[in-house]
Design a protein around this motif. Sequence first.
Motif, PDB file in Angstrom:
ATOM      1  N   UNK A   1      15.040 -23.360  -5.477  1.00  0.00           N
ATOM      2  CA  UNK A   1      15.029 -21.999  -6.001  1.00  0.00           C
ATOM      3  C   UNK A   1      13.869 -21.808  -6.979  1.00  0.00           C
ATOM      4  N   UNK A   2      13.441 -20.552  -7.108  1.00  0.00           N
ATOM      5  CA  UNK A   2      12.369 -20.158  -8.013  1.00  0.00           C
ATOM      6  C   UNK A   2      12.780 -18.870  -8.701  1.00  0.00           C
ATOM      7  N   UNK A   3      12.443 -18.750  -9.986  1.00  0.00           N
ATOM      8  CA  UNK A   3      12.738 -17.518 -10.720  1.00  0.00           C
ATOM      9  C   UNK A   3      11.455 -16.699 -10.874  1.00  0.00           C
ATOM     10  N   UNK A   4      11.552 -15.418 -10.546  1.00  0.00           N
ATOM     11  CA  UNK A   4      10.413 -14.515 -10.680  1.00  0.00           C
ATOM     12  C   UNK A   4      10.853 -13.303 -11.486  1.00  0.00           C
ATOM     13  N   UNK A   5      10.077 -12.946 -12.509  1.00  0.00           N
ATOM     14  CA  UNK A   5      10.372 -11.732 -13.270  1.00  0.00           C
ATOM     15  C   UNK A   5       9.106 -10.899 -13.384  1.00  0.00           C
ATOM     16  N   UNK A   6       9.293  -9.592 -13.288  1.00  0.00           N
ATOM     17  CA  UNK A   6       8.180  -8.642 -13.379  1.00  0.00           C
ATOM     18  C   UNK A   6       8.591  -7.528 -14.328  1.00  0.00           C
ATOM     19  N   UNK A   7       7.904  -7.439 -15.474  1.00  0.00           N
ATOM     20  CA  UNK A   7       8.274  -6.449 -16.480  1.00  0.00           C
ATOM     21  C   UNK A   7       7.028  -5.769 -17.031  1.00  0.00           C
ATOM     22  N   UNK A   8       7.254  -4.610 -17.639  1.00  0.00           N
ATOM     23  CA  UNK A   8       6.177  -3.926 -18.358  1.00  0.00           C
ATOM     24  C   UNK A   8       6.647  -3.611 -19.765  1.00  0.00           C
ATOM     25  N   UNK A   9       5.885  -4.084 -20.747  1.00  0.00           N
ATOM     26  CA  UNK A   9       6.223  -3.856 -22.147  1.00  0.00           C
ATOM     27  C   UNK A   9       4.956  -3.574 -22.931  1.00  0.00           C
TER      28      UNK A   9
ATOM     29  N   UNK B   1       0.820  -1.213   0.000  1.00  0.00           N
ATOM     30  CA  UNK B   1       0.000   0.000   0.000  1.00  0.00           C
ATOM     31  C   UNK B   1       0.855   1.265   0.000  1.00  0.00           C
ATOM     32  N   UNK B   2       1.988   1.208   0.694  1.00  0.00           N
ATOM     33  CA  UNK B   2       2.795   2.421   0.876  1.00  0.00           C
ATOM     34  C   UNK B   2       3.808   2.653  -0.242  1.00  0.00           C
ATOM     35  N   UNK B   3       4.378   1.552  -0.788  1.00  0.00           N
ATOM     36  CA  UNK B   3       5.487   1.716  -1.728  1.00  0.00           C
ATOM     37  C   UNK B   3       5.306   0.981  -3.059  1.00  0.00           C
ATOM     38  N   UNK B   4       4.334   0.099  -3.162  1.00  0.00           N
ATOM     39  CA  UNK B   4       4.070  -0.550  -4.433  1.00  0.00           C
ATOM     40  C   UNK B   4       4.639  -1.947  -4.580  1.00  0.00           C
ATOM     41  N   UNK B   5       4.556  -2.466  -5.818  1.00  0.00           N
ATOM     42  CA  UNK B   5       4.917  -3.857  -6.090  1.00  0.00           C
ATOM     43  C   UNK B   5       6.374  -4.178  -5.807  1.00  0.00           C
ATOM     44  N   UNK B   6       7.287  -3.314  -6.240  1.00  0.00           N
ATOM     45  CA  UNK B   6       8.709  -3.579  -6.072  1.00  0.00           C
ATOM     46  C   UNK B   6       9.046  -3.861  -4.611  1.00  0.00           C
ATOM     47  N   UNK B   7       8.653  -2.953  -3.738  1.00  0.00           N
ATOM     48  CA  UNK B   7       8.971  -3.095  -2.317  1.00  0.00           C
ATOM     49  C   UNK B   7       8.272  -4.308  -1.719  1.00  0.00           C
ATOM     50  N   UNK B   8       6.998  -4.534  -2.099  1.00  0.00           N
ATOM     51  CA  UNK B   8       6.244  -5.662  -1.557  1.00  0.00           C
ATOM     52  C   UNK B   8       6.857  -6.990  -1.993  1.00  0.00           C
TER      53      UNK B   8
ATOM     54  N   UNK C   1      15.152 -15.981  -7.283  1.00  0.00           N
ATOM     55  CA  UNK C   1      15.900 -15.131  -8.213  1.00  0.00           C
ATOM     56  C   UNK C   1      14.914 -14.138  -8.830  1.00  0.00           C
ATOM     57  N   UNK C   2      15.031 -12.897  -8.432  1.00  0.00           N
ATOM     58  CA  UNK C   2      14.044 -11.895  -8.827  1.00  0.00           C
ATOM     59  C   UNK C   2      14.633 -10.888  -9.800  1.00  0.00           C
ATOM     60  N   UNK C   3      13.922 -10.673 -10.913  1.00  0.00           N
ATOM     61  CA  UNK C   3      14.320  -9.682 -11.912  1.00  0.00           C
ATOM     62  C   UNK C   3      13.136  -8.755 -12.167  1.00  0.00           C
ATOM     63  N   UNK C   4      13.401  -7.455 -12.179  1.00  0.00           N
ATOM     64  CA  UNK C   4      12.319  -6.494 -12.363  1.00  0.00           C
ATOM     65  C   UNK C   4      12.730  -5.403 -13.341  1.00  0.00           C
ATOM     66  N   UNK C   5      11.800  -5.126 -14.286  1.00  0.00           N
ATOM     67  CA  UNK C   5      11.996  -4.005 -15.220  1.00  0.00           C
ATOM     68  C   UNK C   5      10.650  -3.315 -15.385  1.00  0.00           C
ATOM     69  N   UNK C   6      10.397  -2.351 -14.537  1.00  0.00           N
ATOM     70  CA  UNK C   6       9.130  -1.626 -14.560  1.00  0.00           C
ATOM     71  C   UNK C   6       9.363  -0.189 -14.993  1.00  0.00           C
ATOM     72  N   UNK C   7       8.464   0.318 -15.841  1.00  0.00           N
ATOM     73  CA  UNK C   7       8.579   1.699 -16.295  1.00  0.00           C
ATOM     74  C   UNK C   7       7.890   2.667 -15.333  1.00  0.00           C
ATOM     75  N   UNK C   8       7.049   2.143 -14.461  1.00  0.00           N
ATOM     76  CA  UNK C   8       6.339   2.969 -13.489  1.00  0.00           C
ATOM     77  C   UNK C   8       6.578   2.426 -12.087  1.00  0.00           C
ATOM     78  N   UNK C   9       6.571   3.335 -11.108  1.00  0.00           N
ATOM     79  CA  UNK C   9       6.748   2.906  -9.728  1.00  0.00           C
ATOM     80  C   UNK C   9       5.451   2.402  -9.122  1.00  0.00           C
ATOM     81  N   UNK C  10       4.327   2.987  -9.531  1.00  0.00           N
ATOM     82  CA  UNK C  10       3.031   2.582  -8.978  1.00  0.00           C
ATOM     83  C   UNK C  10       2.019   2.315 -10.085  1.00  0.00           C
ATOM     84  N   UNK C  11       1.104   1.393  -9.771  1.00  0.00           N
ATOM     85  CA  UNK C  11      -0.003   1.077 -10.657  1.00  0.00           C
ATOM     86  C   UNK C  11      -1.293   1.162  -9.847  1.00  0.00           C
TER      87      UNK C  11
END
Length: 343
Positions: free
Chosen positions: A268-276, A207-214, A231-241
Amino acid sequence: MTKLFENSSEAMFFFDREGKALAMNPAAEAIVDKDVLKQLYQGNPEALCGTCRGYTSETELRTCLNCYFHTPDLEEFTSYQVYLETRDKGVVPYAATFHTIDEENGIRIFMLRDLTRQFKTQEKFYQNKMMKHIIEAQENERKRISRELHDSVAQELMSAVIDLRVLKYMTADDGLLKKMKQTEVSMTRLLNDIRNLSVELRPAALDDFGLEAAFRSHFKRVEQTYGLLIEYESRLSEKRYGSEIETVMYRVCQEAVLNALKYAQVDSVRVSLTETGGILLLRVEDEGIGFHPGDEPAGTGLGLFGMQERAELVGGTFSVDSQLGKGTRIVLQVPVGMAQGKE
């Protein structure tokens, strides 16, 4: 007019003033059973009554009361809804009109348009709307309980732990000191459990900082508690949605990681979060034991169903790709264009 009569998808019945069928287009003949069709052409005025399951007024589903067949010129029958027992589809809802088109000869037309698709669309719309309200209420209640645990219960318990630590300096009794130490350890463990439960219910970071922090907070807690490397990879163009989108992405990821932890037998698990291209894309992959898509998944299977349902509520798509011995990949795609609204 002949082509309209023959090719129209709307059923058209023509009757005289006594109720004898004068003509029916192919769409009308396809609705009723052959016996009913025969009776209609033979002039039985009540033949269609055997297929009628009532029409809808403003207050109720009505049957023979004020039948449209007996009072066709009433204003309420210029457009109404009726249910008929059809030849192949069971009871079907129709948008109907019944009125006189030739006053001198008493010729009436009864027209029907199948509303099945509209009803299903409307039903799905209301189901989604209700589910959104339920999930929103659930998340709000989780948030309230989470805040209550963190701000009230955890704080009171922390105060008690501090009091115990102070009391240790006020006595020299070894037996009492040992008991106080044991109590402090138990209360500290309980405090950590309450804090973890508070975060699991609804992470304040979401609620306070968004997906990245959560995400990062959740993955760190999973690694510390269960030893599962993420293993977390993130490429987001916006900080909040939008809040609804962030909640769906977080809950689906949370459930997917939990499933991998419980069933995949992996370290181990791989997680990726991107916006395209206006699409927010979440991937959760493991190289575990996997499962055959046609088989019943381990556990209740409600986790996969819940993820699918959440994805649909925000206009997203959800897919699961798994093979025995080759792992599982869960993919969630949610549109986050300007129409969605970013915060």
